[in-house]
Design a protein around this motif. Structure first.
Motif, PDB file in Angstrom:
ATOM      1  N   PHE A  74       8.192  44.394  19.020  1.00  0.00           N
ATOM      2  CA  PHE A  74       8.905  43.642  17.990  1.00  0.00           C
ATOM      3  C   PHE A  74      10.344  44.133  17.816  1.00  0.00           C
ATOM      4  CE2 PHE A  74       4.539  42.555  16.871  1.00  0.00           C
ATOM      5  CZ  PHE A  74       4.687  41.194  16.704  1.00  0.00           C
ATOM      6  N   ILE A  77      12.465  42.331  20.269  1.00  0.00           N
ATOM      7  CA  ILE A  77      12.764  40.950  19.846  1.00  0.00           C
ATOM      8  C   ILE A  77      13.825  40.961  18.738  1.00  0.00           C
ATOM      9  CG2 ILE A  77      11.803  38.893  18.731  1.00  0.00           C
ATOM     10  CD1 ILE A  77       9.214  39.399  20.157  1.00  0.00           C
ATOM     11  N   ILE A  78      13.673  41.890  17.780  1.00  0.00           N
ATOM     12  CA  ILE A  78      14.631  41.939  16.675  1.00  0.00           C
ATOM     13  C   ILE A  78      16.023  42.270  17.200  1.00  0.00           C
ATOM     14  CG2 ILE A  78      15.265  43.238  14.604  1.00  0.00           C
ATOM     15  CD1 ILE A  78      12.270  43.439  13.982  1.00  0.00           C
ATOM     16  N   TRP A  80      17.205  41.780  20.157  1.00  0.00           N
ATOM     17  CA  TRP A  80      17.633  40.621  20.953  1.00  0.00           C
ATOM     18  C   TRP A  80      18.216  39.544  20.045  1.00  0.00           C
ATOM     19  CZ3 TRP A  80      17.649  39.325  26.143  1.00  0.00           C
ATOM     20  CH2 TRP A  80      17.765  37.963  26.453  1.00  0.00           C
ATOM     21  N   VAL A  81      17.460  39.221  18.990  1.00  0.00           N
ATOM     22  CA  VAL A  81      17.889  38.176  18.066  1.00  0.00           C
ATOM     23  C   VAL A  81      19.167  38.582  17.339  1.00  0.00           C
ATOM     24  CG1 VAL A  81      17.243  37.087  15.882  1.00  0.00           C
ATOM     25  CG2 VAL A  81      15.617  37.138  17.759  1.00  0.00           C
ATOM     26  N   ARG A  84      22.095  38.451  19.999  1.00  0.00           N
ATOM     27  CA  ARG A  84      22.436  37.254  20.766  1.00  0.00           C
ATOM     28  C   ARG A  84      22.480  35.949  19.995  1.00  0.00           C
ATOM     29  NH1 ARG A  84      21.256  36.876  26.639  1.00  0.00           N
ATOM     30  NH2 ARG A  84      22.271  38.761  27.370  1.00  0.00           N
ATOM     31  N   TYR A  85      21.718  35.824  18.924  1.00  0.00           N
ATOM     32  CA  TYR A  85      21.667  34.532  18.246  1.00  0.00           C
ATOM     33  C   TYR A  85      22.373  34.591  16.907  1.00  0.00           C
ATOM     34  CZ  TYR A  85      17.806  33.829  21.528  1.00  0.00           C
ATOM     35  OH  TYR A  85      17.033  33.750  22.653  1.00  0.00           O
ATOM     36  N   PRO A  86      23.280  33.639  16.666  1.00  0.00           N
ATOM     37  CA  PRO A  86      23.886  33.586  15.333  1.00  0.00           C
ATOM     38  C   PRO A  86      22.945  32.866  14.362  1.00  0.00           C
ATOM     39  CG  PRO A  86      24.861  31.936  16.774  1.00  0.00           C
ATOM     40  CD  PRO A  86      23.798  32.619  17.573  1.00  0.00           C
ATOM     41  N   PHE A  87      22.753  33.414  13.172  1.00  0.00           N
ATOM     42  CA  PHE A  87      21.984  32.702  12.144  1.00  0.00           C
ATOM     43  C   PHE A  87      22.376  33.273  10.779  1.00  0.00           C
ATOM     44  CE2 PHE A  87      19.432  36.272  13.496  1.00  0.00           C
ATOM     45  CZ  PHE A  87      18.878  36.781  12.339  1.00  0.00           C
ATOM     46  N   PHE A  92      22.941  40.933   6.730  1.00  0.00           N
ATOM     47  CA  PHE A  92      22.081  41.557   5.729  1.00  0.00           C
ATOM     48  C   PHE A  92      20.839  42.162   6.388  1.00  0.00           C
ATOM     49  CE2 PHE A  92      18.315  40.841   3.021  1.00  0.00           C
ATOM     50  CZ  PHE A  92      18.575  41.766   2.035  1.00  0.00           C
ATOM     51  N   LEU A  93      20.202  41.384   7.263  1.00  0.00           N
ATOM     52  CA  LEU A  93      19.008  41.871   7.950  1.00  0.00           C
ATOM     53  C   LEU A  93      19.343  43.068   8.832  1.00  0.00           C
ATOM     54  CD1 LEU A  93      17.079  38.657   9.014  1.00  0.00           C
ATOM     55  CD2 LEU A  93      16.731  40.105   7.032  1.00  0.00           C
ATOM     56  N   ALA A  95      21.651  45.305   8.341  1.00  0.00           N
ATOM     57  CA  ALA A  95      21.814  46.501   7.513  1.00  0.00           C
ATOM     58  C   ALA A  95      20.460  47.006   7.026  1.00  0.00           C
ATOM     59  CB  ALA A  95      22.730  46.196   6.333  1.00  0.00           C
ATOM     60  N   LEU A  96      19.534  46.072   6.813  1.00  0.00           N
ATOM     61  CA  LEU A  96      18.221  46.421   6.274  1.00  0.00           C
ATOM     62  C   LEU A  96      17.369  47.211   7.273  1.00  0.00           C
ATOM     63  CD1 LEU A  96      17.030  45.712   3.499  1.00  0.00           C
ATOM     64  CD2 LEU A  96      15.723  43.923   4.608  1.00  0.00           C
ATOM     65  N   ILE A  97      17.682  47.051   8.569  1.00  0.00           N
ATOM     66  CA  ILE A  97      16.909  47.746   9.606  1.00  0.00           C
ATOM     67  C   ILE A  97      16.848  49.254   9.352  1.00  0.00           C
ATOM     68  CG2 ILE A  97      16.888  48.328  12.076  1.00  0.00           C
ATOM     69  CD1 ILE A  97      16.047  45.531  11.660  1.00  0.00           C
ATOM     70  N   PHE A 166      27.628  39.978  30.614  1.00  0.00           N
ATOM     71  CA  PHE A 166      27.187  38.591  30.718  1.00  0.00           C
ATOM     72  C   PHE A 166      27.449  37.999  32.107  1.00  0.00           C
ATOM     73  CE2 PHE A 166      27.675  38.376  25.980  1.00  0.00           C
ATOM     74  CZ  PHE A 166      26.325  38.197  25.743  1.00  0.00           C
TER      75      PHE A 166
END
Lengths: 275, 284
Positions: A74, A77-78, A80-81, A84-87, A92-93, A95-97, A166
């Protein structure tokens, strides 16, 4: 390297560093070695051969391996996300790690125990729907260790993914490789050594973890009693030699495992270098 | 060849992943973070206030809680400055000079990170405990270290030992010593050079290390638990007070104390993000 003749303060800073390091770290750690030297081989085997001690080693190693594996999956995956992916809400997430680094382990321990106990928020749901008990079983230990070790995996994989070139992906794709081929043949082999490091860090942390585990584990001897807890139990009985033997064995065992993972990592690096 | 795809590809390679994959991976990651990180954080507060403000406040103003808060602050006030001073000295010696055994020294500094917290407590019991090296001498002179405040401070010193040094060493290495050498050769004294050149350059990294060191000093549980003896009102730090209250089924008191430390963790995370940002600005 060139030695600067202008900059001063070598003797006092190095002197202070060495003295302080010795007083705070080296001399206290050496007690482990000296204490164990006083013991005979038979004393050692008596402590380690005990069924309860062996069971705690089994519990600690299995739960740590399971937690490190789940976290690596996991965590990857975290990372990676996050890279690579803007959302929305991504910063916030991100920093929370680091929360498990910043949150004291006893706080983590009581919170996780409360959530996963049979009438807790998640515990009740799992109990009712899947008849699954988390708290007060070895699964509880795994949950606590996943919480504790998540940042180790994410923070080791993240920078490597960030610096990933890349153009390699582009080259492979323009030569006709499918997305899955690009991932499995180009991206993953390059990230794998970092993922292994994260796995090793998680595992090492898991073996030694105490605070977050003891509240959720239930601490049943032979079933959900971890090594650090057994060390504390021995100390509470003033069995210093027993505690030392277990501690030293735990240090050596996890050191050997880390060495193994390092070797594996070197082998992977070499292989991917030859490709 | 496929010119159109190559163009979008160069602009934003990540968008090569199909939409369903992106969405499901984001969902997995976000749910994992929410389940494992957000839910626990929210639960600390909801449990602490489960019996209302009054109960929360009276739990925090209990004498045992107050003394636990005091002891936690004292421990941090002693250990953080000592380890900061050490971190500065170690980073200065390691990054500004060449000497034999340098890499060994760097490795040894990181040693406390790889030792289980319980073992970090155990070694001080082996030194100062009743059957320890100095046990007899200490009891003859009526000095208490284990099951007393000095033991807690020593164990915390050990645990938080590497934080400042390991933050500063790579930073000062990267910075190089040209500016300092220039100042010195122009006649500035060593102290002036340190305060006017070195410190402004490393201040964000230094604060970052101090921040992490402080968070760990206030939150350490395992090592402190081994050496403290859990004497209420005397040798209980805040993390230990949480455990004692929890085991006595006094959940409001336990979670009220936990909410203070969770607050500290949140402040630490926010400051950490700010410092990371400042440091990246500094480098540009």
């Amino acid at each position: 390297m060139r030695q600067s003749h202008v900059i001063q303060g070598f003797a006092p800073t190095l002197g202070l560093t060495v003295v302080y390091l010795s007083l705070v770290v080296l001399i206290p750690l050496s007690t482990l070695v000296f204490k164990s030297l006083q013991l005979s081989w038979d004393d050692y085997l008596n402590v380690i051969g005990n069924a309860r001690v062996l069971a705690s080693f089994r519990v600690s190693f299995i739960t740590s391996l399971a937690a490190a594996t789940i976290t690596s999956f996991f965590g990857f995956i975290i990372a990676w996300v996050l890279v690579r992916y803007p959302f929305p809400g991504k910063r916030f997430l991100d920093a929370l790690i680091d929360l498990p680094f910043a949150l004291p382990t006893s706080v983590a321990g009581i919170v996780l125990a409360t959530i996963y106990q049979p009438n807790g928020a998640v515990g009740q749901f799992l109990q009712d729907n899947f008849n699954l008990k988390i708290a007060y079983t070895p699964l509880g230990i795994v949950v606590a260790l996943i919480f504790i070790s998540l940042p180790f995996v994410v923070r080791t994989v993240e920078p490597v993914l960030q610096e990933f070139d890349f153009t390699m992906e582009e080259a492979a794709a323009s030569l006709g490789a499918s997305r899955w081929q690009v991932f499995s043949k180009i991206i993953f082999p390059n990230i794998f050594p970092a993922l292994l490091t994260g796995f090793a860090l998680s595992f090492a942390r898991g073996i030694g973890e105490y605070g977050s585990v003891i509240f959720i584990a239930g601490n049943l001897p032979y079933v959900s009693e971890v090594i650090p807890l057994l060390i504390v139990t021995k100390l509470e009985q003033y069995d210093y030699s027993g505690a030392t033997v277990i501690a030293l064995t735990m240090l050596v065992a996890s050191f050997l495992l880390l060495l193994l993972i390092n070797l594996l990592q070197m082998w992977v690096r070499k292989r991917s270098g030859q490709l | 060849m496929h010119i159109a795809t190559t163009q979008t590809f160069t602009a934003q390679p990540t968008f090569r992943d199909p939409r369903w994959l992106r969405v499901s991976l984001i969902l997995i990651a976000v749910s994992f973070i929410v389940l494992f990180l957000c839910v626990p954080l929210i639960l600390v507060l909801s449990e602490a206030f489960s019996k209302g403000w009054q109960a929360y406040w009276s739990a925090l103003s209990e004498p045992d809680t107050v003394s636990a808060i005091k002891l936690t602050l004292i421990t941090a006030l002693v250990t953080v400055p000592l380890n900061t001073l050490f971190g500065l000295c170690a980073a200065w010696a390691i990054t500004r000079f060449e000497f034999k055994g340098k890499s060994l020294l760097t490795t040894l500094i990181d040693l406390p990170f790889s030792v289980s917290p319980v073992i970090s407590g155990l070694i001080f019991v082996l030194m100062f405990g009743a059957q320890g090296w100095f046990g007899e001498w200490l009891s003859a002179h009526d000095i208490k270290i284990i099951f007393a405040v000095p033991g807690i401070i020593l164990a915390t010193l050990f645990i938080t030992f590497p934080f400042v040094a390991r933050e500063l060493i790579p930073l000062m290495q990267e910075m190089g010593s040209e500016e300092e050498e220039a100042a010195l050769s122009l006649g500035a004294s060593s102290w002036t050079t340190f305060f006017k050149i070195t410190l402004p350059n490393i201040k964000w990294g230094l604060l970052y290390g101090v921040l992490l060191c402080n968070a760990r000093a206030m939150g350490e549980f395992g090592a402190v638990s081994v050496v403290s003896g859990h004497i209420r009102g005397l040798t209980n730090t805040l993390p230990l007070h949480i455990e004692v209250s929890y085991n006595e089924y006094d959940f409001v008191a336990s979670f009220a104390s936990a909410s203070i430390l969770a607050g500290l963790a949140i402040v630490t995370l926010i400051l950490k993000s700010v410092l990371e940002w400042k440091q990246s600005q500094n480098r540009v």
